[in-house]
Design an enzyme around this catalytic site. Structure first.
Site, PDB file in Angstrom:
ATOM      1  N   LYS A 115       0.828  -1.208   0.000  1.00 34.84           N
ATOM      2  CA  LYS A 115       0.000   0.000   0.000  1.00 34.84           C
ATOM      3  C   LYS A 115       0.860   1.253   0.000  1.00 34.84           C
ATOM      4  O   LYS A 115       0.499   2.249  -0.615  1.00 34.84           O
ATOM      5  CB  LYS A 115      -0.946   0.018   1.198  1.00 34.84           C
ATOM      6  CG  LYS A 115      -2.126  -0.900   1.036  1.00 34.84           C
ATOM      7  CD  LYS A 115      -3.246  -0.513   1.974  1.00 34.84           C
ATOM      8  CE  LYS A 115      -4.410  -1.454   1.838  1.00 34.84           C
ATOM      9  NZ  LYS A 115      -5.449  -1.236   2.831  1.00 34.84           N
ATOM     10  N   LYS A 197      -4.355 -10.128  -5.198  1.00 35.55           N
ATOM     11  CA  LYS A 197      -5.665 -10.427  -4.608  1.00 35.55           C
ATOM     12  C   LYS A 197      -6.690  -9.387  -5.062  1.00 35.55           C
ATOM     13  O   LYS A 197      -6.328  -8.240  -5.368  1.00 35.55           O
ATOM     14  CB  LYS A 197      -5.589 -10.475  -3.086  1.00 35.55           C
ATOM     15  CG  LYS A 197      -5.462  -9.137  -2.411  1.00 35.55           C
ATOM     16  CD  LYS A 197      -5.954  -9.188  -0.957  1.00 35.55           C
ATOM     17  CE  LYS A 197      -5.989  -7.779  -0.392  1.00 35.55           C
ATOM     18  NZ  LYS A 197      -6.759  -7.600   0.804  1.00 35.55           N
ATOM     19  N   LYS A 200     -10.622  -3.868  -2.924  1.00 34.25           N
ATOM     20  CA  LYS A 200     -11.580  -2.804  -3.213  1.00 34.25           C
ATOM     21  C   LYS A 200     -10.922  -1.501  -3.614  1.00 34.25           C
ATOM     22  O   LYS A 200     -11.558  -0.642  -4.212  1.00 34.25           O
ATOM     23  CB  LYS A 200     -12.542  -2.611  -2.042  1.00 34.25           C
ATOM     24  CG  LYS A 200     -11.900  -2.333  -0.702  1.00 34.25           C
ATOM     25  CD  LYS A 200     -12.986  -2.050   0.329  1.00 34.25           C
ATOM     26  CE  LYS A 200     -12.994  -3.014   1.499  1.00 34.25           C
ATOM     27  NZ  LYS A 200     -11.819  -2.941   2.368  1.00 34.25           N
TER      28      LYS A 200
HETATM   29  N1  AQP Z   1      -9.438 -11.006  -2.306  1.00 32.77           N
HETATM   30  C1  AQP Z   1      -9.787 -11.500  -1.131  1.00 32.77           C
HETATM   31  N2  AQP Z   1     -10.018 -12.807  -0.964  1.00 32.77           N
HETATM   32  C2  AQP Z   1     -10.400 -13.308   0.235  1.00 32.77           C
HETATM   33  N3  AQP Z   1     -10.563 -12.539   1.329  1.00 32.77           N
HETATM   34  C3  AQP Z   1     -10.368 -11.217   1.215  1.00 32.77           C
HETATM   35  N4  AQP Z   1     -10.449 -10.190   2.077  1.00 32.77           N
HETATM   36  C4  AQP Z   1     -10.143  -9.031   1.455  1.00 32.77           C
HETATM   37  N5  AQP Z   1      -9.848  -9.264   0.175  1.00 32.77           N
HETATM   38  C5  AQP Z   1      -9.964 -10.626  -0.012  1.00 32.77           C
HETATM   39  C6  AQP Z   1     -10.845 -10.332   3.477  1.00 32.77           C
HETATM   40  O1  AQP Z   1     -11.843  -9.366   3.752  1.00 32.77           O
HETATM   41  C7  AQP Z   1     -11.719  -8.946   5.110  1.00 32.77           C
HETATM   42  C8  AQP Z   1     -11.767  -7.469   5.206  1.00 32.77           C
HETATM   43  O2  AQP Z   1     -10.660  -6.880   4.607  1.00 32.77           O
HETATM   44  P1  AQP Z   1     -10.422  -5.322   4.849  1.00 32.77           P
HETATM   45  O3  AQP Z   1     -11.410  -4.535   4.147  1.00 32.77           O
HETATM   46  O4  AQP Z   1     -10.314  -5.045   6.289  1.00 32.77           O
HETATM   47  O5  AQP Z   1      -9.017  -5.076   4.292  1.00 32.77           O
HETATM   48  P2  AQP Z   1      -8.230  -5.718   3.166  1.00 32.77           P
HETATM   49  O6  AQP Z   1      -7.880  -7.128   3.479  1.00 32.77           O
HETATM   50  O7  AQP Z   1      -7.085  -4.799   2.925  1.00 32.77           O
HETATM   51  O8  AQP Z   1      -9.276  -5.709   1.965  1.00 32.77           O
HETATM   52  P3  AQP Z   1      -9.212  -4.923   0.646  1.00 32.77           P
HETATM   53  O9  AQP Z   1     -10.476  -5.177  -0.118  1.00 32.77           O
HETATM   54  O10 AQP Z   1      -7.940  -5.229  -0.070  1.00 32.77           O
HETATM   55  O11 AQP Z   1      -9.238  -3.439   1.130  1.00 32.77           O
HETATM   56  P4  AQP Z   1      -8.286  -2.255   0.767  1.00 32.77           P
HETATM   57  O12 AQP Z   1      -8.234  -2.253  -0.732  1.00 32.77           O
HETATM   58  O13 AQP Z   1      -8.915  -1.043   1.335  1.00 32.77           O
HETATM   59  O14 AQP Z   1      -6.977  -2.590   1.378  1.00 32.77           O
HETATM   60  C9  AQP Z   1     -10.430  -9.561   5.652  1.00 32.77           C
HETATM   61  O15 AQP Z   1     -10.769 -10.686   6.411  1.00 32.77           O
HETATM   62  C10 AQP Z   1      -9.701  -9.976   4.411  1.00 32.77           C
HETATM   63  O16 AQP Z   1      -8.864 -11.080   4.639  1.00 32.77           O
END
Ligand code: AQP
Length: 331
Positions: A115, A197, A200
């Site tokens: 990030k 992965k 969002k």
């Molecule tokens: N691609 C994924 N596959 C499986 N699990 C996922 N999670 C996120 N992306 C995947 C799971 O969703 C939960 C919440 O995640 P988060 O929003 O707290 O943060 P993150 O993991 O950083 O998710 P994002 O979508 O990638 O958010 P941004 O882009 O804002 O950093 C967690 O349990 C995560 O494992």
């Protein structure tokens, strides 16, 4: 006397609209666990601001995430659903734990590395100490299990290290939590770049499917998903795009991915994509309807997050006091 239920804590950041990855990797499992455990499901808005958010969007998304939790099947009567910033113990405990965390271990976190590269020069100190806030979230409830996707495993390990360090520096204070990683769906990949992965906050919106994407958008994104030129459907790391599509179908249909792949042996990519898109549409449509309904009733949502905050404040404050006392603060 009834055995005390084990505690679960998990959360999702309102840092963007939730994706199919958040749904299959996290939310869907939360729903499955709610009867067996004492669950705290949090909308982690303090985490979201580690990357700059537009205030108006953050407000709207926080409520939408809460509505998605409920629409996905998390029962507000059985679980504690709350908004992180409504429970000040999270920020306070994070400071205390910051002082038991090493710069070196935080520098090794891959999420920070990824990030901070995206953000460039304006990377915040909050992004660096994000795992400490996550440790506070988990430890404040004496959590036994944390259902997360595979991407969060490293953060859970550092949470365990911080907890053990605190316990041995003072005296046993925290339960040491375990990760609960789903067998299937633990890592849904980007549709345009299946080596990453699904996230969002990815730059290319064709790479992710949002929980709230309309059916035609879901169909379009899946039909454009990157595959390969091999032309045969196999479940292998050599075909990451195809493998990801099989994984999505398998989790939604509750089937074994190898069996799914075998059933497409004589079929083409277009047919697989068609079936994946339809499965996603079928899974998400009822959730989307409910979210829209719930968002019309702000009073109901307010009742839920206020009740959730009351319980979370009560439980977390007790653990925070214990931490303060052990550290040597005058009570
Ligand atoms: N691609 C994924 N596959 C499986 N699990 C996922 N999670 C996120 N992306 C995947 C799971 O969703 C939960 C919440 O995640 P988060 O929003 O707290 O943060 P993150 O993991 O950083 O998710 P994002 O979508 O990638 O958010 P941004 O882009 O804002 O950093 C967690 O349990 C995560 O494992």
């Amino acid at each position: 006397m009834e055995d005390k239920k084990k505690v679960i804590f998990s959360g999702i950041q309102p840092s963007g609209n939730l994706t199919l990855g958040n749904y299959l990797g996290a939310l869907k499992n939360w729903v499955a666990l709610q009867d067996q455990y004492d669950c705290y499901y949090c909308v982690v808005d303090l985490h979201a601001i580690t990357v700059r958010q537009e205030p108006k969007d953050l407000r709207a998304r926080t409520l939408e995430v809460l509505a998605i939790y409920i629409a996905a099947g998390i029962d507000p009567e059985k679980n504690t659903i709350f908004i992180q910033s409504h429970v000040p113990a999270h920020s306070e405990a994070a400071w205390l734990l910051n002082c038991s965390t090493y710069m070196g271990e935080l520098s090794r976190m891959t999420q920070f590395k990824d990030k901070s590269q995206r953000v460039g020069d304006s990377v915040s100190a909050g992004l660096f100490t994000y795992p400490v806030l996550m440790a506070a979230d988990i430890l404040l409830y004496n959590t036994d299990l944390v259902p997360v996707g595979k991407d969060q495993m490293q953060h859970l390990e550092i949470t365990r290290d911080i907890a053990q360090r605190f316990n041995s520096a003072y005296s046993p204070t925290f339960t040491i939590p375990e990760a609960y990683i789903p067998k299937a769906g633990a890592k849904i990949m980007d549709l345009q770049d299946p080596s990453k992965k699904m996230s969002k906050s990815a730059d290319n919106p064709n790479g992710f499917i949002l929980i709230m994407d309309p059916p035609e958008v879901i169909r379009r994104k899946v039909s454009r998903a990157v595959t390969d030129s091999i032309g045969i459907i196999n479940y292998t790391e050599d075909q990451p795009g195809v493998k990801n599509l099989i994984d999505i179908l398998a989790v939604i249909k509750k089937l074994d991915p190898i069996e799914v792949a075998a059933s497409y042996k004589d079929k083409g990519y277009a047919e697989l994509k068609h079936d994946v898109a339809e499965a996603i549409v079928e899974e998400l449509s009822p959730i989307q309807e409910k979210v829209k309904e719930l968002l019309k009733d702000k009073t109901y949502l307010e009742e839920i997050y206020k009740k959730g905050a009351e319980k979370a404040n009560y439980v977390s404050r007790k653990v925070l006091r214990k931490m303060q006392k052990k550290i040597g603060f005058i009570q």
